[in-house]
Structure formats: C-alpha cells, structure tokens
Enzyme design. Structure first.
Site, PDB file in Angstrom:
ATOM      1  N   HIS A 189     -40.964  70.636  18.782  1.00 36.57           N
ATOM      2  CA  HIS A 189     -42.866  71.985  18.049  1.00 36.57           C
ATOM      3  C   HIS A 189     -42.227  72.490  17.395  1.00 36.57           C
ATOM      4  O   HIS A 189     -44.238  72.857  18.070  1.00 36.57           O
ATOM      5  CB  HIS A 189     -42.552  72.708  19.975  1.00 36.57           C
ATOM      6  CG  HIS A 189     -42.133  71.158  21.173  1.00 36.57           C
ATOM      7  ND1 HIS A 189     -41.905  72.033  21.672  1.00 36.57           N
ATOM      8  CD2 HIS A 189     -42.923  70.245  21.549  1.00 36.57           C
ATOM      9  CE1 HIS A 189     -41.408  70.759  22.936  1.00 36.57           C
ATOM     10  NE2 HIS A 189     -42.644  70.231  22.563  1.00 36.57           N
ATOM     11  N   GLU A 211     -51.885  71.466  17.761  1.00 38.28           N
ATOM     12  CA  GLU A 211     -50.989  71.320  16.778  1.00 38.28           C
ATOM     13  C   GLU A 211     -51.874  70.378  16.349  1.00 38.28           C
ATOM     14  O   GLU A 211     -51.523  69.775  14.431  1.00 38.28           O
ATOM     15  CB  GLU A 211     -49.597  70.204  17.444  1.00 38.28           C
ATOM     16  CG  GLU A 211     -48.835  70.966  18.703  1.00 38.28           C
ATOM     17  CD  GLU A 211     -48.112  70.721  19.178  1.00 38.28           C
ATOM     18  OE1 GLU A 211     -48.918  70.709  20.439  1.00 38.28           O
ATOM     19  OE2 GLU A 211     -47.436  70.000  19.301  1.00 38.28           O
ATOM     20  N   ASN A 268     -51.120  60.862  16.410  1.00 36.34           N
ATOM     21  CA  ASN A 268     -49.812  61.095  17.827  1.00 36.34           C
ATOM     22  C   ASN A 268     -49.814  60.146  17.472  1.00 36.34           C
ATOM     23  O   ASN A 268     -50.217  59.374  18.908  1.00 36.34           O
ATOM     24  CB  ASN A 268     -49.778  62.220  18.263  1.00 36.34           C
ATOM     25  CG  ASN A 268     -48.803  62.045  18.951  1.00 36.34           C
ATOM     26  OD1 ASN A 268     -47.725  61.778  18.888  1.00 36.34           O
ATOM     27  ND2 ASN A 268     -48.556  64.069  19.508  1.00 36.34           N
ATOM     28  N   ARG A 288     -48.807  63.004  13.010  1.00 41.15           N
ATOM     29  CA  ARG A 288     -47.910  63.852  13.476  1.00 41.15           C
ATOM     30  C   ARG A 288     -45.547  62.648  13.929  1.00 41.15           C
ATOM     31  O   ARG A 288     -46.871  61.866  14.273  1.00 41.15           O
ATOM     32  CB  ARG A 288     -47.971  63.892  14.976  1.00 41.15           C
ATOM     33  CG  ARG A 288     -46.409  65.041  15.781  1.00 41.15           C
ATOM     34  CD  ARG A 288     -46.812  65.459  16.940  1.00 41.15           C
ATOM     35  NE  ARG A 288     -45.971  65.680  17.443  1.00 41.15           N
ATOM     36  CZ  ARG A 288     -45.712  66.736  18.864  1.00 41.15           C
ATOM     37  NH1 ARG A 288     -47.077  66.959  19.846  1.00 41.15           N
ATOM     38  NH2 ARG A 288     -45.354  67.387  19.130  1.00 41.15           N
ATOM     39  N   ARG A 327     -36.413  65.673  31.851  1.00 43.57           N
ATOM     40  CA  ARG A 327     -35.527  66.066  30.322  1.00 43.57           C
ATOM     41  C   ARG A 327     -34.765  66.979  31.697  1.00 43.57           C
ATOM     42  O   ARG A 327     -35.357  67.638  31.781  1.00 43.57           O
ATOM     43  CB  ARG A 327     -35.869  65.931  29.044  1.00 43.57           C
ATOM     44  CG  ARG A 327     -36.663  64.899  29.125  1.00 43.57           C
ATOM     45  CD  ARG A 327     -36.768  65.174  26.948  1.00 43.57           C
ATOM     46  NE  ARG A 327     -38.092  65.291  27.615  1.00 43.57           N
ATOM     47  CZ  ARG A 327     -38.920  65.256  25.583  1.00 43.57           C
ATOM     48  NH1 ARG A 327     -38.679  66.766  25.478  1.00 43.57           N
ATOM     49  NH2 ARG A 327     -40.428  64.874  25.977  1.00 43.57           N
TER      50      ARG A 327
END
Ligand code: ADP
Length: 396
Positions: free
Chosen positions: A176, A380, A7, A87, A237
């Site tokens: 996600h 994940e 990732n 990813r 965010r």
C-alpha cells in the site's frame, strides 16, 4: 495528456483514465470474471454509469472491450492514451522507485511472483496486454512496496537465520506504499507542516490493511511484511500470528503449504473470527446482537491501536494520525474506538466531525487536540498517473 492506469488481478482488471491537465478521472471501472463465464464490465464515464455483460477469455479481451467503450465516449477525435501506468504489488528488493517498463523490468516483475504468486503474474500479464494494444506507448510500473524501501534495516529484519533471509530475500517489504505516501503528503498539507519535517502515522484500513510510520516523508516502519498477510487482521487475512500457530495447524490438521496459505489468506481475519462476513460494514451491522462479530471488530481496533502506539514510539512522537481506505474513511466506530484510547497522547476526537459524512480531506479531532487526527480519501490511481507522467516526461 491522458494516462490510463491499470490494476490487473487474476480475474479482474481495474482501469482509470486520467486527464493530467486537471488531474481529473474521466473514466473508471472494472472488468470482472476474466477467464470465466458470466463476465462483465462496470464503469463510470464522465459521471455516467454503465455495464456490459461479456465473457472475456483473457486480459487482452477485457482491455479491448474497455478501450471500445472509451473510444465511443471520452476518447473521441485525435485523443490518445499518452502512457499507461500499472500497479504492481511486489517490487522485491530492487525496485525502490517506479520504473519505465523495459524487457528486463518485465522479466524481474515476473520473477518476483516468487514473493507474490497471486498478484505479480496478473500484473505482468496486464503489462504485456497493454504493450500489445498500445504499441510504442510508454508503460510504467508503480510498485506497492517501493515507498517502504526507506525502512531501516532493524525495522525490516526478521529474527531468522541471517543467511537464510539473504538467500530467500526474507524481510519486511510492506505494501500500500502508494496510498501511504499520498495520504501522508495530504495530511502534512492539511496540518500545515512540511512533509519533510513531520511524523505521521497512516492507517490504510480496507479489505487489506496496513499501518505505516512516515517520518519526514519517508516510511520508517510498516505493518505488512514479506507478504500482505502480516499486521492487523483483515477481511479474510489473519494478520500477525505466533509462528508456532502455523506449525501446530500444519501438524494437527495435516495441511500442506498451499492449504495453509488458503486458510490464512481466505478464511481468516474478520471472516474467520466472526463467521459472519469479511466486510466491515456487515460486521458492524451484526455487532449489536452477535458476540463474535463484536469480537472481530475489537480485535481489529485493538490491532490498530497497538500499531499506532508502537509507531509513535518508533518516531519519538507523532504530529498527526490519518485514517484512509474503505474502513478508515467510512467507519466512525473504529476511529472512535481507537482515538478514545489515545487520550494519553493528547488525542481528542471531535465526535460530531467523526460521524459527519464527507468525501473531502478533513480533521476529525478538536482544535485543542494535541495531535490532529485526519481522514484522507486515498487516491492510488492519481498517484500512479502522476508517477507515470513524471517518468514518461523524464525519458522523452
Ligand atoms: P480494498 O482493500 O479491496 O481496496 P476498500 O478500501 O474498498 O478495500 O475497503 C473495503 C472495506 O471497507 C470493507 O470491509 C467494507 O466493509 C469497508 N467499508 C466500506 N464502507 C464502510 C462503512 N460505511 N462502514 C464500515 N466499513 C465500510
């Protein structure tokens, strides 16, 4: 079969080495401050933690140093990495499934930087690096957006001129996806329902947060949009806003696009509201004495509550609600705040189960709760490793 999961971020590289026989992580870690001074790599290899201070000019240097560590420890003898899974944040309109990386796939990932300028270029660079270091080893790209390709048109369409949306590819994509898919499947197992006949709301709440309605195993709506800015407030965010706020800020504060993007991505959310921290743990620690920290927490909880209510409506009911990721797995306060206000749906939280610490999949609702509430640790990396194995075996 050993699969390396990567990732790559702009200045970081996370890795996991997974043994697919037992689906066990042999090693994981992160190289940080790539391209800067004071770089370092942290890892856990077969339960042993380690750290190396090392300046790494680029991702290639980082991956080489990671592989050196693995070769001195777990990758001994003739054991080799059979495939590498990557990813990739944005799969755009075309990638609805993971893909074996070909030159055309890599080129499209690079072109999708248009949608994800912070995320796709480092992912592409990570893929090129792995291709150089593991020549002939299959590389698989697993997209964060792919699971949400099943959303109906009315759920992903924005209320903007249709032609403009088509021209620029403006629509809700969602993120996600790998996590939502994984925890939805685990939840179905936990409540003893086939995933193909279940309505599950998955709340992935971490530094970035999104909530998804999973109907019969398919994403039918999700809170993030074209970019990972939409939805509930996050660490830094902003989440969903009246678009009029944006034009007002731009005009009044004389901000251009990049400055506005910096404000919305880096200075907003829990950090912006509280002025304390972007980290939910620190917000919760400050809440008793700091009003703005409490407000930030309430804004997040209230956002989650509204999405859960909305998605129960979207699916004409709900069979389970699941919390996952850093906040979802670890904050009894947030789960309690939300679930108490879902009593109208028949949700009844078992407060003792809610506050018991565990790393296992578990129910935190009472046996009498009409809708089970679950906490499922996300994984994940395992999902990426599984998809990588599946695609590699298909193409062999
Ligand atoms: P990322 O989106 O970067 O993968 P994570 O899923 O690791 O992030 O989530 C990080 C968030 O989880 C942070 O806001 C952190 O404060 C929060 N978190 C971790 N542990 C706890 C805890 N015990 N209580 C509340 N929040 C927690």
């Amino acid at each position: 079969m050993l699969i390396l999961v990567m990732n790559a971020g702009s200045s970081s590289l996370k890795f996991n080495l997974v043994d697919m026989e037992a689906e066990k992580t042999l090693a994981d870690g992160i190289a940080e401050r790539i391209g800067m001074s004071e770089g370092f790599i942290r890892w856990t290899i077969q339960g042993e933690k380690g750290r190396l201070e090392l300046d790494m000019a680029n991702h290639k240097k980082a991956l080489k140093a990671i592989m050196d560590q693995l070769k001195q420890t777990v990758l001994t003898g003739d054991q080799d990495v059979a495939a590498v899974g990557h990813r990739v944040a944005h799969g755009g309109p075309n990638f609805g499934d993971p893909e074996v990386v070909t030159p055309a796939v890599l080129q499209e990932i690079e072109e999708l930087a248009f949608y994800a300028p912070l995320h796709n270029p480092p992912a592409a660079s990570g893929i090129r690096t792995a291709q150089e270091l593991f020549p002939g080893v299959p590389q698989v790209a697993v997209f964060d957006t792919a699971f949400h390709h099943s959303m109906p048109e009315y759920a992903y369409t924005y209320g903007l001129p249709f032609e403009l949306c088509q021209k620029l590819g403006l629509r809700r994509y969602g993120f996600h996806g790998t996590s939502h898919k994984y925890v939805a499947e685990r939840t179905a197992g936990l409540i003893g329902k086939p995933i193909g006949a279940s309505r599950i709301i998955t709340c992935h709440l971490g530094n970035g947060s999104s909530i998804t309605a999973v109907h019969n195993g398919r994403s039918v709506d999700t809170s993030m949009g074209l970019t990972p800015l939409e939805g509930v407030v996050m660490g830094t965010r902003c989440g969903s806003l009246d678009p009029g706020v944006l034009t007002t800020i731009m005009e009044q504060e004389k901000l251009d696009g990049p400055a506005l993007s910096g404000l919305l991505n880096k200075k907003s959310g829990l950090l912006g509201i509280s002025g304390v921290s972007s980290d939910c743990r620190e917000i919760e620690a400050a809440m008793a004495t700091n009003k703005r920290a409490r407000l930030a927490h309430e804004v997040l909880c209230y956002g989650v509550l509204k999405y859960v209510g909305g998605y129960a409506a979207a699916m004409n009911g709900v069979d389970a609600i699941t919390f996952t990721a850093g906040i979802g797995e670890n904050s009894p306060d947030l789960r309690s705040w939300v679930c108490q206000r879902l009593a109208y749906l028949g949700v009844e939280l078992d407060e003792e189960a809610n506050t018991t610490r565990s790393k296992a999949d578990r129910l935190i609702s009472t046996p009498g709760s009409r809708i089970p509430v679950a906490v499922i640790p996300t994984n994940e990396e395992l999902m990426i490793a599984r998809e990588t194995k599946r695609l590699t075996e298909q193409t062999n």
